[in-house]
Design a protein around this motif. Structure first.
Motif, PDB file in Angstrom:
ATOM      1  N   THR A  89       0.832  -1.202   0.000  1.00  0.00           N
ATOM      2  CA  THR A  89       0.000   0.000   0.000  1.00  0.00           C
ATOM      3  C   THR A  89       0.867   1.251   0.000  1.00  0.00           C
ATOM      4  O   THR A  89       1.798   1.377   0.797  1.00  0.00           O
ATOM      5  N   THR A 113      -2.137  -1.262  -3.573  1.00  0.00           N
ATOM      6  CA  THR A 113      -3.166  -0.261  -3.297  1.00  0.00           C
ATOM      7  C   THR A 113      -2.530   1.119  -3.320  1.00  0.00           C
ATOM      8  O   THR A 113      -1.498   1.344  -2.687  1.00  0.00           O
ATOM      9  N   THR A 139      -5.904  -1.487  -6.594  1.00  0.00           N
ATOM     10  CA  THR A 139      -7.020  -0.683  -6.113  1.00  0.00           C
ATOM     11  C   THR A 139      -6.560   0.761  -5.962  1.00  0.00           C
ATOM     12  O   THR A 139      -5.565   1.033  -5.295  1.00  0.00           O
TER      13      THR A 139
END
Length: 324
Positions: A89, A113, A139
């Motif tokens: 992330t 992400t 994402t």
């Protein structure tokens, strides 16, 4: 560079001055590491990204989490990028990206992400691909992000799930490739996307300000809600190009222009097995136009154009008028 080599989970690296270098940061198994630019500028003059965030095993290590905040990335030649991450992330807060002129300004790959939050601005970047690229099932979430006067094949390209909220796109250009759009969302199955309360104004792209494509099964949808599209131009779909199943709710389309089809919205559907559909609810579609077509001096569908095998439903609350 030395601080990033030794930083551990939960720690913060703080810049003490402007820097100009390219750094590779190994983020494997490190959680909640913060890079605080401390109001400084990270410049880059090399062909490599200013900051490359790697895991030891790219594509398999998703436990890492890195935050970059409070400063700017700026390229000082025509080949420089800002950030490339292939690990876990990446969160970005209150950072400006400007004058990047490489393939992308920021890229996240390997099913990671990318979170871009309030205070993030992309300005005057000129890239050979997308300014923001979220690839390989990534994402992407963006809240309150601004894109101003950028150019690329796309400005935002998402190959996965996208959640865009309160973002602004103005004066951007994406006209060098047949699949160009200001924002292109290529959906994956069972991962619905959303674009909420965003403003698209005075952008120019081949397939409009927002192009949604991907699944044709009907099981995955993108919802566009509370958005304003004004003064955008495109070849097909001045504002929105639909190549999937899309719900469009409480949106305003005004004075958008398509060179061929769909001044405000174009719904694709050239193949017999597609299920491309736009469900339009409580929208206002006014003063949009399609200027010409391939065979006629005027275009088709000043407001909405639906290609063969495409589908559109429009509720009684939607206002459509003065489109040409």
């Amino acid at each position: 560079t030395e601080a990033l080599k030794t930083v551990e989970s939960g720690q913060t690296v703080v810049l003490q001055k402007d820097i100009s270098e390219s750094v590779i940061y190994s983020a494997a198994k490190k959680e909640n590491v913060t890079i605080d630019l401390n109001k400084h500028t990270w410049k880059n003059s090399s062909r490599s990204p200013a900051l490359m965030i790697n895991a030891n095993s790219p594509g398999t290590d998703f436990s890492t989490a890195t935050t970059i905040k409070n400063g700017s990335f700026e390229a000082d030649n025509q080949t420089s990028a800002a950030v490339l991450s292939s690990a876990g992330t990446l969160k970005v807060e209150n950072v400006t990206f400007k004058n990047c002129a490489s393939q992308n300004a920021i890229t996240v790959a390997a099913k990671g992400t990318l979170q871009l939050n309030n205070g993030v601005t992309f300005k005057n970047n000129t890239t050979s691909s997308a300014v923001v690229s979220a690839t390989a099932g990534t994402t992407l979430t963006m809240d309150g992000v601004k894109f101003e006067n950028n150019s690329g094949t796309k400005i935002v390209n998402v190959d996965g799930k996208a959640e865009l909220t309160n973002c602004t796109f103005s004066g951007n250009t994406a006209t060098s490739d047949a699949s160009d759009a200001i924002v292109r969302i290529d959906m994956v199955a069972e991962s619905p996307s959303s674009v909420t309360d965003c403003n698209f104004s005075n952008n120019n792209a081949v397939n409009g300000a927002l192009h949604v494509t991907g699944t044709s099964s009907g099981s995955t949808t993108t919802t566009i809600s509370g958005c304003t599209f004004a003064g955008n131009t495109g070849k097909n779909g001045g504002a929105v190009y639909v190549g999937a199943v899309v719900n469009i709710q409480n949106c305003t389309f005004q004075e958008n222009t398509a060179g061929y089809f769909g001044g405000a919205i174009m719904v694709s559907g050239s193949a017999a097995d597609t299920n491309y559909e736009a469900n339009i609810t409580n929208c206002t579609i006014t003063n949009n136009k399609a200027t010409k077509s391939l065979t006629e001096p005027t275009g088709s569908g000043g407001g909405i154009f639906v290609q063969a095998n495409g589908h559109v439903t429009i509720d009684d609350l939607t206002v459509i008028h003065s489109n040409t």
